[in-house]
Design a protein around this motif. Sequence first.
Motif, mmCIF file in Angstrom:
data_model
loop_
_atom_site.group_PDB
_atom_site.id
_atom_site.type_symbol
_atom_site.label_atom_id
_atom_site.label_comp_id
_atom_site.label_asym_id
_atom_site.label_seq_id
_atom_site.Cartn_x
_atom_site.Cartn_y
_atom_site.Cartn_z
ATOM 1 N N THR A 8 0.832 -1.196 0.000
ATOM 2 C CA THR A 8 0.000 0.000 0.000
ATOM 3 C C THR A 8 0.870 1.251 0.000
ATOM 4 O OG1 THR A 8 -1.778 -1.182 1.145
ATOM 5 C CG2 THR A 8 -1.829 1.230 1.242
ATOM 6 N N MET A 9 1.941 1.241 0.779
ATOM 7 C CA MET A 9 2.844 2.390 0.818
ATOM 8 C C MET A 9 3.528 2.583 -0.548
ATOM 9 S SD MET A 9 2.213 3.593 3.706
ATOM 10 C CE MET A 9 3.414 4.862 3.848
ATOM 11 N N VAL A 10 3.908 1.484 -1.195
ATOM 12 C CA VAL A 10 4.493 1.558 -2.542
ATOM 13 C C VAL A 10 3.464 2.146 -3.509
ATOM 14 C CG1 VAL A 10 5.320 0.153 -4.489
ATOM 15 C CG2 VAL A 10 6.184 -0.277 -2.182
ATOM 16 N N GLY A 11 2.214 1.750 -3.375
ATOM 17 C CA GLY A 11 1.152 2.296 -4.209
ATOM 18 C C GLY A 11 0.963 3.790 -3.994
ATOM 19 N N PHE A 12 1.040 4.231 -2.739
ATOM 20 C CA PHE A 12 0.948 5.664 -2.458
ATOM 21 C C PHE A 12 2.107 6.421 -3.102
ATOM 22 C CE2 PHE A 12 -2.037 4.917 1.174
ATOM 23 C CZ PHE A 12 -3.004 5.830 0.786
ATOM 24 N N ALA A 13 3.299 5.836 -3.067
ATOM 25 C CA ALA A 13 4.453 6.480 -3.716
ATOM 26 C C ALA A 13 4.214 6.591 -5.225
ATOM 27 C CB ALA A 13 5.737 5.697 -3.430
ATOM 28 N N GLY A 14 3.672 5.544 -5.838
ATOM 29 C CA GLY A 14 3.355 5.575 -7.263
ATOM 30 C C GLY A 14 2.302 6.611 -7.584
ATOM 31 N N MET A 15 1.274 6.691 -6.747
ATOM 32 C CA MET A 15 0.234 7.685 -6.936
ATOM 33 C C MET A 15 0.834 9.085 -6.830
ATOM 34 S SD MET A 15 -1.898 9.937 -4.906
ATOM 35 C CE MET A 15 -1.418 9.295 -3.337
ATOM 36 N N GLY A 16 1.749 9.274 -5.887
ATOM 37 C CA GLY A 16 2.409 10.575 -5.737
ATOM 38 C C GLY A 16 3.205 10.943 -6.988
ATOM 39 N N CYS A 17 3.877 9.968 -7.573
ATOM 40 C CA CYS A 17 4.634 10.219 -8.806
ATOM 41 C C CYS A 17 3.716 10.683 -9.927
ATOM 42 C CB CYS A 17 5.356 8.946 -9.260
ATOM 43 S SG CYS A 17 6.762 8.467 -8.267
ATOM 44 N N GLN A 36 8.766 14.225 -17.287
ATOM 45 C CA GLN A 36 7.335 13.928 -17.300
ATOM 46 C C GLN A 36 7.070 12.437 -17.487
ATOM 47 O OE1 GLN A 36 5.318 15.462 -20.700
ATOM 48 N NE2 GLN A 36 3.436 14.370 -20.222
ATOM 49 N N HIS A 37 7.599 11.863 -18.559
ATOM 50 C CA HIS A 37 7.315 10.461 -18.860
ATOM 51 C C HIS A 37 8.070 9.504 -17.942
ATOM 52 C CE1 HIS A 37 4.924 11.695 -22.220
ATOM 53 N NE2 HIS A 37 5.942 12.303 -22.801
ATOM 54 N N GLY A 38 9.269 9.899 -17.527
ATOM 55 C CA GLY A 38 10.021 9.054 -16.596
ATOM 56 C C GLY A 38 9.332 8.916 -15.252
ATOM 57 N N VAL A 39 8.821 10.030 -14.730
ATOM 58 C CA VAL A 39 8.115 9.988 -13.444
ATOM 59 C C VAL A 39 6.790 9.245 -13.593
ATOM 60 C CG1 VAL A 39 7.059 11.397 -11.622
ATOM 61 C CG2 VAL A 39 9.283 12.030 -12.541
ATOM 62 N N LEU A 46 5.383 1.473 -9.754
ATOM 63 C CA LEU A 46 5.131 1.337 -8.307
ATOM 64 C C LEU A 46 3.681 0.924 -8.043
ATOM 65 C CD1 LEU A 46 7.141 4.425 -7.044
ATOM 66 C CD2 LEU A 46 7.721 2.009 -6.691
ATOM 67 N N LEU A 47 2.748 1.525 -8.762
ATOM 68 C CA LEU A 47 1.350 1.130 -8.582
ATOM 69 C C LEU A 47 1.115 -0.311 -9.040
ATOM 70 C CD1 LEU A 47 -0.381 4.460 -9.480
ATOM 71 C CD2 LEU A 47 -0.828 3.115 -7.434
ATOM 72 N N THR A 48 1.806 -0.743 -10.078
ATOM 73 C CA THR A 48 1.676 -2.129 -10.533
ATOM 74 C C THR A 48 2.154 -3.095 -9.458
ATOM 75 O OG1 THR A 48 1.861 -1.505 -12.848
ATOM 76 C CG2 THR A 48 2.421 -3.789 -12.288
ATOM 77 N N ILE A 49 3.266 -2.774 -8.818
ATOM 78 C CA ILE A 49 3.759 -3.620 -7.713
ATOM 79 C C ILE A 49 2.699 -3.726 -6.637
ATOM 80 C CG2 ILE A 49 5.432 -3.734 -5.819
ATOM 81 C CD1 ILE A 49 7.464 -2.447 -7.848
ATOM 82 N N SER A 50 2.129 -2.592 -6.258
ATOM 83 C CA SER A 50 1.085 -2.593 -5.235
ATOM 84 C C SER A 50 -0.120 -3.425 -5.677
ATOM 85 C CB SER A 50 0.658 -1.151 -4.950
ATOM 86 O OG SER A 50 -0.406 -1.112 -4.032
ATOM 87 N N LEU A 51 -0.510 -3.270 -6.941
ATOM 88 C CA LEU A 51 -1.694 -3.976 -7.438
ATOM 89 C C LEU A 51 -1.469 -5.475 -7.591
ATOM 90 C CD1 LEU A 51 -2.829 -1.296 -9.998
ATOM 91 C CD2 LEU A 51 -4.137 -2.081 -8.008
ATOM 92 N N LEU A 52 -0.232 -5.902 -7.713
ATOM 93 C CA LEU A 52 0.039 -7.339 -7.759
ATOM 94 C C LEU A 52 -0.211 -7.988 -6.402
ATOM 95 C CD1 LEU A 52 3.200 -7.420 -10.035
ATOM 96 C CD2 LEU A 52 0.866 -8.124 -10.625
ATOM 97 N N PHE A 65 -1.644 0.484 -19.494
ATOM 98 C CA PHE A 65 -1.768 1.527 -20.510
ATOM 99 C C PHE A 65 -0.935 2.753 -20.138
ATOM 100 C CE2 PHE A 65 -5.681 -0.756 -21.759
ATOM 101 C CZ PHE A 65 -5.447 -0.834 -23.121
ATOM 102 N N TRP A 66 -0.972 3.138 -18.871
ATOM 103 C CA TRP A 66 -0.216 4.315 -18.402
ATOM 104 C C TRP A 66 1.273 4.112 -18.654
ATOM 105 C CZ3 TRP A 66 -2.959 8.459 -17.034
ATOM 106 C CH2 TRP A 66 -2.295 9.523 -16.437
ATOM 107 N N ALA A 67 1.781 2.933 -18.337
ATOM 108 C CA ALA A 67 3.198 2.633 -18.553
ATOM 109 C C ALA A 67 3.521 2.616 -20.046
ATOM 110 C CB ALA A 67 3.563 1.289 -17.913
ATOM 111 N N SER A 68 2.635 2.053 -20.853
ATOM 112 C CA SER A 68 2.863 2.004 -22.305
ATOM 113 C C SER A 68 2.937 3.402 -22.902
ATOM 114 C CB SER A 68 1.735 1.226 -22.995
ATOM 115 O OG SER A 68 1.720 -0.100 -22.545
ATOM 116 N N ILE A 69 2.054 4.282 -22.471
ATOM 117 C CA ILE A 69 2.069 5.661 -22.967
ATOM 118 C C ILE A 69 3.347 6.373 -22.527
ATOM 119 C CG2 ILE A 69 0.927 7.919 -22.769
ATOM 120 C CD1 ILE A 69 -1.747 6.258 -22.564
ATOM 121 N N ALA A 70 3.782 6.141 -21.291
ATOM 122 C CA ALA A 70 5.018 6.754 -20.798
ATOM 123 C C ALA A 70 6.232 6.245 -21.577
ATOM 124 C CB ALA A 70 5.190 6.470 -19.299
ATOM 125 N N ILE A 71 6.269 4.954 -21.859
ATOM 126 C CA ILE A 71 7.379 4.389 -22.643
ATOM 127 C C ILE A 71 7.370 4.977 -24.059
ATOM 128 C CG2 ILE A 71 8.227 2.261 -23.715
ATOM 129 C CD1 ILE A 71 7.276 0.840 -21.082
#
Length: 84
Positions: A8-17, A36-39, A46-52, A65-71
Motif C-alpha cells: 500500500t505504501m508503494v502504491g501511495f508512492a506511485g500515486m504521488g509520482c 514527465q514520462h520518466g516519473v 510502483l502502482l503495478t507492484i502494489s496492485l500485484l 496503458f499508463w506505462a505504455s504511454i510513458a514508454i
Amino acid sequence: MTALDWPTMVGFAGMGCIVWAYWYITGHERPNPFVQHGVNLAGAALLTISLLYHLNLASLVLEGFWASIAIWGLWKAFRKRKLA
C-alpha cells in the motif's frame, strides 16, 4: 479499513509520482519530456507492484496503458533528441 502495509505504501508512492507528473506538465511552460514520462513510468511501475499484492484488475490494466504511454513518450523524446 486497509492496512498500511508495504504494498500500500508503494502504491501511495506511485500515486504521488503520477500526481506530481501531472502537476509538472500543467505548471510548466516547456516541461522536460524525460522528467514527465520518466516519473509517470515510475509511478505506473510502483502502482503495478502494489496492485500485484492487492489485485484490482481494472486498475492493473489502467497502469499497463499508463506505462505504455510513458514508454512511448520516452521513445519519442529519445528519437527527437537524436535528430537534434
